[in-house]
Design an enzyme around this catalytic site. Structure first.
Site, PDB file in Angstrom:
ATOM      1  N   HIS A  58       0.827  -1.200   0.000  1.00 55.47           N
ATOM      2  CA  HIS A  58       0.000   0.000   0.000  1.00 55.47           C
ATOM      3  C   HIS A  58       0.873   1.267   0.000  1.00 55.47           C
ATOM      4  O   HIS A  58       0.631   2.209  -0.759  1.00 55.47           O
ATOM      5  CB  HIS A  58      -0.903  -0.074   1.232  1.00 55.47           C
ATOM      6  CG  HIS A  58      -1.865   1.060   1.362  1.00 55.47           C
ATOM      7  ND1 HIS A  58      -2.601   1.254   2.495  1.00 55.47           N
ATOM      8  CD2 HIS A  58      -2.215   2.062   0.526  1.00 55.47           C
ATOM      9  CE1 HIS A  58      -3.377   2.316   2.352  1.00 55.47           C
ATOM     10  NE2 HIS A  58      -3.151   2.834   1.160  1.00 55.47           N
ATOM     11  N   GLU A  61       2.320   1.738  -3.326  1.00 54.94           N
ATOM     12  CA  GLU A  61       1.316   2.264  -4.256  1.00 54.94           C
ATOM     13  C   GLU A  61       1.291   3.793  -4.184  1.00 54.94           C
ATOM     14  O   GLU A  61       1.271   4.480  -5.205  1.00 54.94           O
ATOM     15  CB  GLU A  61      -0.063   1.685  -3.899  1.00 54.94           C
ATOM     16  CG  GLU A  61      -1.213   2.301  -4.690  1.00 54.94           C
ATOM     17  CD  GLU A  61      -2.431   2.606  -3.816  1.00 54.94           C
ATOM     18  OE1 GLU A  61      -2.865   1.730  -3.056  1.00 54.94           O
ATOM     19  OE2 GLU A  61      -2.923   3.742  -3.898  1.00 54.94           O
ATOM     20  N   HIS A  62       1.311   4.335  -2.970  1.00 53.79           N
ATOM     21  CA  HIS A  62       1.330   5.796  -2.829  1.00 53.79           C
ATOM     22  C   HIS A  62       2.658   6.366  -3.341  1.00 53.79           C
ATOM     23  O   HIS A  62       2.681   7.397  -3.998  1.00 53.79           O
ATOM     24  CB  HIS A  62       1.228   6.175  -1.346  1.00 53.79           C
ATOM     25  CG  HIS A  62      -0.150   6.099  -0.780  1.00 53.79           C
ATOM     26  ND1 HIS A  62      -0.753   7.167  -0.171  1.00 53.79           N
ATOM     27  CD2 HIS A  62      -1.046   5.088  -0.713  1.00 53.79           C
ATOM     28  CE1 HIS A  62      -1.952   6.813   0.262  1.00 53.79           C
ATOM     29  NE2 HIS A  62      -2.155   5.561  -0.050  1.00 53.79           N
ATOM     30  N   GLU A 134       4.806   9.116   3.061  1.00 53.10           N
ATOM     31  CA  GLU A 134       3.636   8.316   2.693  1.00 53.10           C
ATOM     32  C   GLU A 134       3.401   7.160   3.659  1.00 53.10           C
ATOM     33  O   GLU A 134       2.272   6.710   3.807  1.00 53.10           O
ATOM     34  CB  GLU A 134       3.796   7.780   1.266  1.00 53.10           C
ATOM     35  CG  GLU A 134       3.872   8.857   0.209  1.00 53.10           C
ATOM     36  CD  GLU A 134       2.618   9.739   0.173  1.00 53.10           C
ATOM     37  OE1 GLU A 134       1.504   9.194   0.286  1.00 53.10           O
ATOM     38  OE2 GLU A 134       2.767  10.975   0.049  1.00 53.10           O
ATOM     39  N   GLU A 156      -4.302   6.842   7.254  1.00 60.98           N
ATOM     40  CA  GLU A 156      -5.385   6.277   6.443  1.00 60.98           C
ATOM     41  C   GLU A 156      -5.848   4.963   7.082  1.00 60.98           C
ATOM     42  O   GLU A 156      -7.041   4.710   7.226  1.00 60.98           O
ATOM     43  CB  GLU A 156      -4.865   6.027   5.019  1.00 60.98           C
ATOM     44  CG  GLU A 156      -5.921   5.467   4.078  1.00 60.98           C
ATOM     45  CD  GLU A 156      -5.332   5.030   2.731  1.00 60.98           C
ATOM     46  OE1 GLU A 156      -4.219   5.474   2.374  1.00 60.98           O
ATOM     47  OE2 GLU A 156      -5.991   4.233   2.044  1.00 60.98           O
TER      48      GLU A 156
END
Ligand SMILES: [Zn+2]
Length: 965
Positions: A58, A61-62, A134, A156
């Site tokens: 994840h 991905e960012h 991130e 998040e």
């Protein structure tokens, strides 16, 4: 040959030809789908099975979208959002793959987007500070302060796991796969994310982000030779590599397991428990099996006629039913459960699930329910109505399910043959699947999610303890270095990209943009005393029909019922059919009927368009049946089934509560907007937080005084279902419409008329609070809003506001609230008709700091030096938003809304002209309006009690505290 064509097939059901290639040098897999869809899609996907719950896939991905070899700016992704005509631009992490899709209708834009995305995934810069920003880092300003964790994904995921519904889904999946990556949290567990090191992070990219591990997808009307030429240019720089990314199979168990987990319920005494029963399913590579299981899931759980859902709701043991079949894994899983259960009743729920399934397997399923589910799924497969989500992207995800597990991706696209096979199965087929895959399957878990008021504090204490230990082991020198590092990170985040770096991002020119608005055909007429709007559009043989009723005749106390009323009409049965039979009838002959409300301010007035709608669709050969059903539910819905009504109220309440954390920014926005216009005030009563409070009271009232509730429902129907206040909206080609006309007229004439003076709309007497609010929920994150009505502050509407908002959302607010503040998002919204402007944040660790950032927008705009190229880019991105891609039904609906709010094509053209000619002067002028928002704006915060209390301590009496959960 650079590419080897492995397979080529015409797939009439998706009106496409699909070609499967292998890139000879690297082994990259390419699926090329050719058709005449102008909404082109490109996607590159890597298999990325994680080895721990540290969120590595994840965070990657960012991070790859934060600067690459050709595009060395801080966030190329944001530059694209700012300045392209994309109809979709995002990336997602799954439990086993990471996808990078783009979509646009503009060919030049398409190639630009592909170039930036391919450079991002193949050549990202990913320096250590990107992981820090991130993923996670320690934050410290003064040597004496405690350390804290910051990072976009860190926050998040804290937000995601604060929601018990999300946690339930995550844990249900994990419970079945202890021996594979599916047993981990691919998004990242905030308790484990800080274990991720930079070396591991870099290594992850080198291992998995390679053409030999890539699944590349093209879709749409762009020329195929160019697809291959572009790809070869990129892929040729790489050698073939052996990437071990296959997903292992979970070994089968011989006995089921039970799992009990706590969740943070805050200090609420009446918090309830959750339960799911989960079964491992066979491999997702056989289309007939996955389709059968999807239909079975629909039969058992999707509608009020579904026998398992019905048995659970009828048991009265919980508030709502959850579950279904998840196929996007190598071995999928099936889940069934309940929310809002008393702890002592959990075993009883499990018992209901078990006995109901056993009974269904033994006695068989109702053939009407089976037929309804098959028709519903067939309708959706043929309609391919993916809403705002590009059709091509939906198909990409379908193809990826078998493709990722080394089976045929085309099998994920061609549904005709497997569908036919399933339809031709002998009666008893689905009951047999229940026996085989559920009852006789020992690979099963029962998960209890138990409310625990101490869980949140325990997590926070564990985090604080971990941070204290880290700090205790640091020397003063190391502490100084950390402070300096944090400073450097901030400085880097605050330093703008150089104009040279920004110029690398490919951009369109104003001359690439159509100066004219896109229009939607509309004809306005009357039929049988109702207003009739028609939109002559090709709809592939499907009638889209919206029946609307004006809400103005209602007394204010009945407005909150509107949020439920659609379900009352559609899910309680009629005087001649019980609700199971009615549900089967809707499923068997239509594409569905769903309720909707429209609450919008009418342009240049204080009036509002307030309507309740039933929105139905059916193939034209079944149009008459759709009309008959609509007539039956409007005229003879059975309102006096107290038990059923209570089930609906509890489900709605559970749904509203479950939506608080995932949709916290919407809750805040609605709550804020409700202060400034009648339309938004009505929306808050119908679907906002006010509606949740209403539902809680209503659930009690049903028990205490059912006849009073029933009386209100009857009054509501009498006042609402009125031909004089009716609007009919039809989207269909004109030839089919002509055939339909008499039947439509007959339906309208059947609706009773209650006359009233049509021009005098009594306005609702709304007096919302003007106090700033702090709304508390058990969550580890906040949603911070500040807003005002700009027209009341003297602002003259101008299209440039859209450009400025787009710019702020991708610059100041993005950098301050997200990148530096650590929130998942920060943005602003503006309603051109009502004039309401709001700043909003999403999954935000802060409260006051965010409000300060909102207020400082004024200074940012006053000091702004905006280059010509930046302005152009922002204008183009804004046009991209205005020109959102719409499927036919969405066009018909949009045109209806424009008509009802007096948003004429002339006004739209004027706004487009103003967008295209927006200048720096507009930005400066807007700064002065925002100065008034800073001074007079009102504040609503939804978040943790601690954060709200802390904010009130620092700024005494800022927020009026109200407990929501
Ligand atoms: Zn994310």
């Amino acid at each position: 040959m650079t590419f080897t064509l492995l397979q080529e097939r015409t797939i009439p059901e998706i009106a496409s030809t699909a070609k499967l290639y292998r890139h000879d040098k690297t082994g990259a897999r390419i699926l090329s789908v050719l058709n005449n869809d102008e909404n082109k899609v490109f996607g590159i996907t890597f298999r990325t099975p994680p080895q721990s719950s540290n969120g590595i896939a994840h965070i990657m991905e960012h991070s790859v979208l934060c600067g690459s070899r050709k595009y060395p700016v801080k966030e190329p992704f944001v530059e694209l959002i700012k300045g392209s005509l994309n109809t979709f631009l995002n990336a997602f992490t799954y439990p086993d793959k990471t996808c990078y899709p783009v979509a646009t209708t503009n060919l030049k834009d398409f190639y630009n987007l592909i170039d930036v995305y391919l450079d991002a995934v193949l050549y990202p810069l990913i320096p250590e500070h990107t992981l820090q920003q991130e993923g996670w880092h320690y934050e410290l300003e003064n040597p004496d302060d405690p350390l804290v964790f910051k990072g976009v994904v860190f926050n998040e995921m804290k937000g995601a796991l604060s929601s018990p519904d999300d946690l339930l889904g995550e844990l249900s999946q994990q419970s079945l796969y202890p021996d594979t990556p599916y047993g981990l949290n691919s998004g990242g567990d905030p308790a484990i994310i800080p274990d991720l090191s930079y070396a591991e992070f870099k290594n992850f990219h080198e291992t998995y982000y390679h053409p030999s591990n890539a699944y590349i997808y093209f879709y749409g009307d762009d020329p195929e030779p160019e697809r291959l030429r572009i790809l070869d240019e990129w892929l040729n720089a790489f050698e073939q590599k052996d990437v071990r990314s296959s997903l292992p199979l979970q070994p089968h168990w011989t006995a089921p397991k039970r799992i009990v987990q706590p969740y943070d319920s805050g200090d609420s005494d009446d918090a309830k428990a959750y339960i799911t029963v989960n079964w491992l399913m066979p491999e997702s590579t056989d289309p007939e099996t996955t389709l059968s299981l999807s239909i079975l899931s629909h039969i058992l759980l999707a509608t009020p006629a579904s026998p398992l859902k019905k048995a659970l709701l009828d048991s009265g043991l919980g508030e709502d039913v959850t579950g279904g079949y998840q196929e996007e894994l190598r071995q999928g899983f099936f889940s069934a459960g309940m929310k809002g259960v008393q702890r002592g009743d959990l075993e009883k729920v499990e018992n209901v699930i078990q006995t109901t399934l056993a009974k269904l397997a033994r006695n068989g399923l109702d053939p009407e329910t089976v037929a309804a589910s098959i028709n519903t799924i067939e309708f959706h497969l043929r309609e391919q109505n993916t809403g705002r989500f590009p059709r091509g992207l939906f198909l990409m995800l379908n193809a990826l399910t078998p493709w990722l597990y080394d089976a045929d991706p085309l099998a994920g696209l061609a549904f005709e043959a497997p569908f036919k096979a399933v339809k031709n199965q002998a009666p008893g087929y689905f009951a047999g699947l229940i026996q085989k895959h559920l009852l006789d399957n020992p690979h099963k878990t029962t998960l209890h999610l138990i409310p625990d008021p101490g869980e949140g504090q325990r997590k926070e204490a564990a985090e604080a303890e971990r941070l204290a230990q880290v700090k205790a082991q640091m020397t003063p020198k190391q502490i100084q270095k950390l402070i300096a590092d944090v400073e450097t990170l901030k400085l880097r985040q605050e330093t703008p990209d150089s104009p040279e770096a920004l110029a690398t991002i490919p951009a369109l020119k104003i001359s690439d943009i159509d100066p004219k608005i896109k229009t939607i055909p509309i004809e306005i007429g009357q039929l049988g005393g109702a207003k009739l709007l028609t939109h002559d559009l090709p709809t592939n043989g499907i009638l889209y029909l919206d029946l609307g009723f004006d809400l103005h005749p209602l007394p204010a106390e009945l407005l909150p019922f509107i949020g439920l009323f659609g379900r009352v009409l559609l899910q309680m049965g009629t005087t001649t059919q019980d609700y199971v039979a009615l549900t089967q009838r809707i499923g068997k002959s239509t594409g569905g009927i769903r309720p909707a409300t429209l609450t919008a301010t009418i342009r240049e007035s204080r009036d509002s368009a307030l309507y309740f709608f039933l929105r139905g669709k059916a193939t034209t050969d079944k149009a008459q049946e759709l009309l008959d059903i609509l007539k039956d539910v409007l005229l003879s819905a059975k309102l006096d089934n107290r038990e059923r009504f209570k089930q609906i109220v509890l489900e709605e309440k559970a749904g509203a509560e479950a939506g608080l954390i995932p949709g916290g920014h919407i809750v805040v926005k609605n709550r804020l907007s409700a202060r400034f216009s009648e339309a938004d005030w009505a929306a808050e009563q119908i679907s906002g937080l006010e509606n949740l409070f209403f539902l809680r009271k209503l659930a009690e009232e049903i028990d205490k005084d059912w006849s009073a509730v029933l009386g209100k429902l009857e009054t509501l129907r009498r006042l609402l279902v009125n031909r004089a206040a009716m609007i009919v909206n039809v989207t269909l080609d004109s030839a089919s419409l002509a055939t339909l006309h008499p039947a439509l007229a007959a339906l309208i004439e059947a609706i009773p008329v209650e006359s009233r003076k049509s021009n005098v709309k009594p306005a609702f007497d709304f007096r919302p609070s003007t106090k700033n609010e702090g709304l508390t929920i058990p969550a580890q994150v906040n949603y911070v809003g500040k807003g005002a009505n700009l027209y009341a502050l003297g602002y003259e509407p101008d299209g440039s506001v859209n450009v400025i908002r787009n710019y702020l959302g991708t610059t100041w607010l993005w950098e301050k609230v997200r990148v530096q503040g650590g929130a998942y998002g920060g943005f602003s919204t503006f309603d051109m008709t009502s004039g309401t402007f709001s700043f909003l944040s999403y999954r935000d660790p802060n409260v006051l700091a965010t409000l300060e950032n909102y207020d400082n927008t004024v200074k940012f705009l006053r000091d702004l030096e905006l280059s010509e190229s930046e302005l152009t880019k922002t204008i183009i991105g804004t046009i991209g938003e205005l020109d959102a891609y719409l499927l036919p039904d969405a066009k018909g609906w949009t045109s209806l809304v424009r008509h009802l709010t007096h948003y004429t094509d002339d006004i739209r053209q004027q706004i487009r002209d103003e967008v295209l000619s927006a200048s720096v002067t507009d930005f400066k002028r807007f700064a002065e309006i925002l100065a008034m928002v800073a001074e007079k704006g009102e504040v609503v915060v939804l978040g943790s009690a601690d954060a709200i209390e802390k904010a009130n301590k620092e700024r005494e009496g800022l927020l009026d505290v109200k407990k929501v959960m």
